[in-house]
Design an enzyme around this catalytic site. Structure first.
Site, PDB file in Angstrom:
ATOM      1  CE  LYS A   1     -16.182  -2.981   4.272  1.00  0.00           C
ATOM      2  NZ  LYS A   1     -14.737  -3.179   4.401  1.00  0.00           N
TER       3      LYS A   1
ATOM      4  CE  LYS B   1     -11.570  -8.412  -0.939  1.00  0.00           C
ATOM      5  NZ  LYS B   1     -12.559  -8.068   0.054  1.00  0.00           N
TER       6      LYS B   1
ATOM      7  CE  LYS C   1      -4.245  -1.847   1.982  1.00  0.00           C
ATOM      8  NZ  LYS C   1      -5.174  -1.828   3.098  1.00  0.00           N
TER       9      LYS C   1
HETATM   10  N1  AQP Z   1     -16.275  -9.839  -2.057  1.00  0.00           N
HETATM   11  C1  AQP Z   1     -16.287 -10.505  -0.907  1.00  0.00           C
HETATM   12  N2  AQP Z   1     -16.738 -11.776  -0.872  1.00  0.00           N
HETATM   13  C2  AQP Z   1     -16.769 -12.458   0.304  1.00  0.00           C
HETATM   14  N3  AQP Z   1     -16.391 -11.952   1.481  1.00  0.00           N
HETATM   15  C3  AQP Z   1     -15.953 -10.673   1.491  1.00  0.00           C
HETATM   16  N4  AQP Z   1     -15.513  -9.864   2.482  1.00  0.00           N
HETATM   17  C4  AQP Z   1     -15.184  -8.662   1.958  1.00  0.00           C
HETATM   18  N5  AQP Z   1     -15.413  -8.649   0.628  1.00  0.00           N
HETATM   19  C5  AQP Z   1     -15.873  -9.892   0.311  1.00  0.00           C
HETATM   20  C6  AQP Z   1     -15.440 -10.242   3.891  1.00  0.00           C
HETATM   21  O1  AQP Z   1     -16.083  -9.236   4.672  1.00  0.00           O
HETATM   22  C7  AQP Z   1     -15.472  -9.186   5.965  1.00  0.00           C
HETATM   23  C8  AQP Z   1     -15.213  -7.773   6.389  1.00  0.00           C
HETATM   24  O2  AQP Z   1     -14.343  -7.188   5.453  1.00  0.00           O
HETATM   25  P1  AQP Z   1     -13.267  -6.124   5.885  1.00  0.00           P
HETATM   26  O3  AQP Z   1     -13.928  -4.843   6.177  1.00  0.00           O
HETATM   27  O4  AQP Z   1     -12.442  -6.671   7.000  1.00  0.00           O
HETATM   28  O5  AQP Z   1     -12.274  -5.932   4.705  1.00  0.00           O
HETATM   29  P2  AQP Z   1     -12.198  -6.368   3.221  1.00  0.00           P
HETATM   30  O6  AQP Z   1     -12.115  -7.844   3.070  1.00  0.00           O
HETATM   31  O7  AQP Z   1     -11.072  -5.604   2.646  1.00  0.00           O
HETATM   32  O8  AQP Z   1     -13.597  -5.866   2.657  1.00  0.00           O
HETATM   33  P3  AQP Z   1     -13.854  -4.934   1.402  1.00  0.00           P
HETATM   34  O9  AQP Z   1     -15.325  -4.773   1.280  1.00  0.00           O
HETATM   35  O10 AQP Z   1     -13.110  -5.430   0.220  1.00  0.00           O
HETATM   36  O11 AQP Z   1     -13.261  -3.550   1.902  1.00  0.00           O
HETATM   37  P4  AQP Z   1     -12.145  -2.620   1.268  1.00  0.00           P
HETATM   38  O12 AQP Z   1     -12.777  -2.020   0.053  1.00  0.00           O
HETATM   39  O13 AQP Z   1     -11.855  -1.602   2.316  1.00  0.00           O
HETATM   40  O14 AQP Z   1     -10.948  -3.472   0.961  1.00  0.00           O
HETATM   41  C9  AQP Z   1     -14.203 -10.036   5.888  1.00  0.00           C
HETATM   42  O15 AQP Z   1     -14.428 -11.256   6.559  1.00  0.00           O
HETATM   43  C10 AQP Z   1     -14.016 -10.248   4.411  1.00  0.00           C
HETATM   44  O16 AQP Z   1     -13.369 -11.477   4.108  1.00  0.00           O
END
Ligand code: AQP
Length: 320
Positions: free
Chosen positions: A191, A188, A107
């Protein structure tokens, strides 16, 4: 105790729900704790008002999804405790250990104005884990190294100053669906993705969900088939439909003669799956007093859980 977190880096999306939140609500037990890691969302440029409202919304979404309120807290409600413990752990951690974190290198690589917190946030994450006395931390591959750091710091503190911390370990998260971006199935669903055309948010209105799914990228075939490597767009739709209906994606493929029919069925399944979550979340958000009460109680419980560990750690390291 098992600790899982969600970072309010954007609005919670379908992947968060099908991959994590829904499992937390259904399979979580007495020993599970969940927290909204809003302090972690400050390691890169952020908007304070938006972050505050996203943390609130995410809390409401977890409760609306069925996670018992007594097992949830917001990280920033423990800023004083976590700030103090982070300092103790930073004094236990070497610069080399922090700088070795792969996520930091990825990052921070080549960027100007990198926040120091991007380097130190794994130590805050160690504080999250060690304050609560969590023995298990369900994380994906990308967070394994951070849990290893928490483990090393707990061991080092215990052997140098005295036994205070439970030594945590990374465990595999409860298996949920992996949801890919509808507009770009190579990545994937996330958010914080800038272009939200391929991201279904928990609070999207039904018509918007239908539109996003109707526009999902597919391929040049015309009859649905489940081949995740060769046809990731269609496989993603089948997996989403499968996760919403409890069926197997391979079985569902043969039931839809056209891409249009599959998209329509997927859209309806997603709309119905998210409907109660959206309605309850919205309802909770219109009752700030109730949300504030839930939040305050969660914070008090989380602070109380960690109080003796923090005071012992401070005393043993020579503070106060
Ligand atoms: N696309 C996904 N499919 C399945 N599981 C997902 N998770 C996130 N995206 C998917 C699961 O959601 C939980 C919480 O996520 P997080 O906030 O810890 O971080 P992340 O995995 O980085 O989620 P995002 O939505 O992709 O956020 P950003 O955009 O900030 O990187 C976790 O258990 C994760 O596996």
């Amino acid at each position: 105790m098992r600790l899982s977190g969600i970072t309010p880096s954007g609005h919670a999306q379908l992947g968060n729900y099908l991959g994590a939140i829904r499992r937390w609500a259904a399979d979580g037990g007495e020993r599970d704790l969940y927290f909204i890691s809003d302090l972690h969302a400050m390691t890169t440029a952020h908007n304070p008002a938006r972050l505050r409202s996203l943390a609130e919304e995410t809390l409401a979404a977890l409760i609306a999804s069925g996670i018992p309120a007594e097992r949830v807290f917001v990280q920033s409600d423990l800023t004083a405790e976590l700030g103090a413990l982070t300092w103790v752990l930073e004094c236990t951690c070497t610069y080399g250990e922090a700088a070795r974190m792969i996520q930091f290198k990825e990052k921070a690589g080549g960027q100007a104005g990198v926040r120091l917190s991007l380097l130190t946030y794994p130590v805050l994450m160690a504080a999250d884990i060690l304050l609560q006395g969590a023995s298990e931390v369900p994380v994906g591959e990308d967070q394994n190294q951070h849990v290893e750091l928490a483990r090393a710091l707990a061991r080092r503190f215990n052997s140098t100053y005295g036994e205070v911390f439970t030594v945590p370990r990374a465990v595999l998260p409860l298996a949920g669906a992996r949801v890919r971006d509808l507009a770009d199935p190579a990545r994937k669903m996330s958010k914080s993705t800038k272009d939200s055309a391929g991201v279904v948010f928990l609070l999207d209105e039904p018509e918007l969900i239908r539109r996003k799914i109707r526009r999902a990228v597919t391929d040049s075939h015309s009859i649905p088939g489940y081949q995740p490597d060769e046809r990731p767009g269609i496989a993603n739709l089948l997996e989403i439909l499968a996760a919403c209906t409890g069926r197997a994606p391979g079985d569902l493929a043969g039931e839809y003669p056209t891409y249009g029919a599959l998209k329509e069925a997927t859209a309806e399944a997603v709309v119905e799956t998210l409907r109660p979550v959206r309605e309850r979340t919205t309802e909770l958000l219109t009752d700030p007093a109730e949300l504030a009460r839930i939040r305050k109680e969660g914070a008090a419980r989380a602070a109380e859980r960690g109080e003796h560990r923090l005071s012992s750690a401070l005393r043993l390291i020579g503070a106060g």
